[in-house]
Scaffold this motif. Sequence first.
Motif, short mmCIF file in Angstrom:
data_model
loop_
_atom_site.label_atom_id
_atom_site.label_comp_id
_atom_site.label_asym_id
_atom_site.label_seq_id
_atom_site.Cartn_x
_atom_site.Cartn_y
_atom_site.Cartn_z
N GLN A 57 0.18 15.85 -46.15
CA GLN A 57 0.01 16.08 -44.71
C GLN A 57 -1.12 17.08 -44.46
OE1 GLN A 57 3.21 16.99 -41.31
NE2 GLN A 57 2.83 18.80 -42.56
N ASP A 58 -1.09 18.18 -45.20
CA ASP A 58 -2.14 19.19 -45.04
C ASP A 58 -3.52 18.63 -45.40
OD1 ASP A 58 -0.19 20.96 -44.26
OD2 ASP A 58 -0.07 21.99 -46.19
N ASN A 61 -4.72 16.21 -42.62
CA ASN A 61 -5.03 16.90 -41.37
C ASN A 61 -6.23 17.84 -41.49
OD1 ASN A 61 -3.07 15.69 -39.73
ND2 ASN A 61 -1.49 17.12 -40.41
N CYS A 68 -1.81 13.32 -39.23
CA CYS A 68 -0.66 13.01 -40.09
C CYS A 68 0.50 13.92 -39.73
CB CYS A 68 -1.05 13.19 -41.56
SG CYS A 68 0.28 12.89 -42.72
N VAL A 69 1.70 13.34 -39.70
CA VAL A 69 2.89 14.15 -39.46
C VAL A 69 4.00 13.72 -40.42
CG1 VAL A 69 3.81 12.64 -37.65
CG2 VAL A 69 4.46 15.05 -37.71
N TYR A 70 4.66 14.73 -40.93
CA TYR A 70 5.82 14.55 -41.83
C TYR A 70 7.08 14.67 -41.01
CZ TYR A 70 9.40 16.39 -45.09
OH TYR A 70 10.56 16.64 -45.79
N SER A 98 5.67 17.27 -34.88
CA SER A 98 4.36 16.89 -34.36
C SER A 98 3.77 18.01 -33.52
CB SER A 98 4.44 15.58 -33.56
OG SER A 98 5.31 15.72 -32.46
#
Length: 532
Positions: A57-58, A61, A68-70, A98
């Motif tokens: 995710q990091d 982004n 991207c979101v987890y 988010s």
Amino acid sequence: MRKFNLEGPVEAERHYCIPPLSRVNLAEILELIADRRYFVLYAPRQTGKTSILLALQDRLNAGSEYRCVYVNVEGCQEAGEDTARATRTLLADLASRSFEVLRDDFVESTMSEHLEKYGPGAALGQTLVRWSATSQVPLVLLIDEIDTLVGDSLISVLRQLRANYDRRPSHFPQSVILCGVRDVRDYQIYSSRQGTNVKGGSAFNIKAESLRLGDFSRGEVRDLLAQYTAERGQAFEAGAIERIWALTCGQPWLVNALAYEACFKGEAGGESSRPIRADAIEQAKDGLILKRVTHLHQLADKLREDRVRRVILPMLAGSEDWDYSVRDLEYVRDLGLVASEGEVRIANPIYAEVVPRELTTVLQSGLETQVDPAWYVDADGSLDVAGLLSAFQGYFRENSESWVERYGHAEAGPQLVLHAYLQRVVNSGGRIGREYAVGRGRTDLLLEWRQIVRGQVQIRKYVIECKVRTERVGLERLIREGREQTAAYMDKCGAEAGHLVIFDLRPGLSWEERLFQKDPKPGESPVTVWGL
């Protein structure tokens, strides 16, 4: 200063760790995302899956190509098959994360409206459709703990993802990664609403790949421990590093747990002038097992399941006959209880010790009042192994019927009773190592006994090999082959004596026929044969 991580995702500033994204084929994952693929990442619990998703995710982004979101759906587990409740919980977590990661409040601002307008069976899909349409770049969704959803709740999520798949990337996430313990294709989902089982593969037939996360390599174990040494100044002896690898086979949580116990709880922990030795790792292992730490307890809890026992019990007996299915084997491999490939064996020596202990917990409790370990310790502190096995013959004759039937497996039952009896005695001053696997035709036990000789600790080793006699094998052949195998294992372990235990399971035999002792003849390997 950092410590070894035993719970939750790794944080590089707080934990010694292997960089999460170095443990996967990042180029392959990025290519799948670029190709708009939906895929699965799976591995046993506490192997680093969540750390990898958060690092991904990091990474995504940090660039400008994706948002991207987890999201973690474990909180939906309590909802069971209440699809409405599960959907509300999932959307609430998606809204929270988010906003936290992307500073985007779209999901939160529309959640109530979408739930009311579209209902629980479509609210997630419609939220993702409209959210994707508002985004300047494609969305990537990472769904963790997907297999904590059950029944209709799981079916609903999978089908909403599948139903809107054709709208990506402008009106649906470009890529979705489902993460859990098992591959989604193996899910057998019971739908109460439909009154039937639904296969995960059919509910999510848009999956492009299934990627399995492996354990640490030997090099990664060394790298992890080297971080501690560099920061704290305390070295691991080569034997200690090798012992951690041998006991864990790289299972990430076990590696961290042994290192944590030895470095922060053990006698030499934190003293830079005293290196961490192999015996400190052994003590750490014993402590983890005796404390029944959560990781081991959760794994052992799976032994109650019939599909797990169908694989594990023949393995304990070294049986050449088994009746488990390919699905059963895939399941225990996915759990991490059995090695992920090759010979059907327990994944690592720590699990190999935990399994028979857990299966015989009740029996061991009863033995506490029936067997005194002091009976089998000689005046010089040595272990009377022959006396111990002779006494076991009497115990087995009196008690075997009730306990063997309890385990529901003719070959494994007798050996589990022996495991428990030996554990009761050897626990007082030694350890038992176990080697067993399906199809070996035997189970090997290594008794290591600590004895003080002239003020020095000596480790005396004894091999006990177990075999089962059936109608197909003659006794003389079984003894000949068993003695050869026992002698070979003794040579491998540096043991001073060996014992071959033969359980005769042929029906209609009297105890007088079954019970015997055959001592080695002059010039033969020191292997005593015991009939049971």
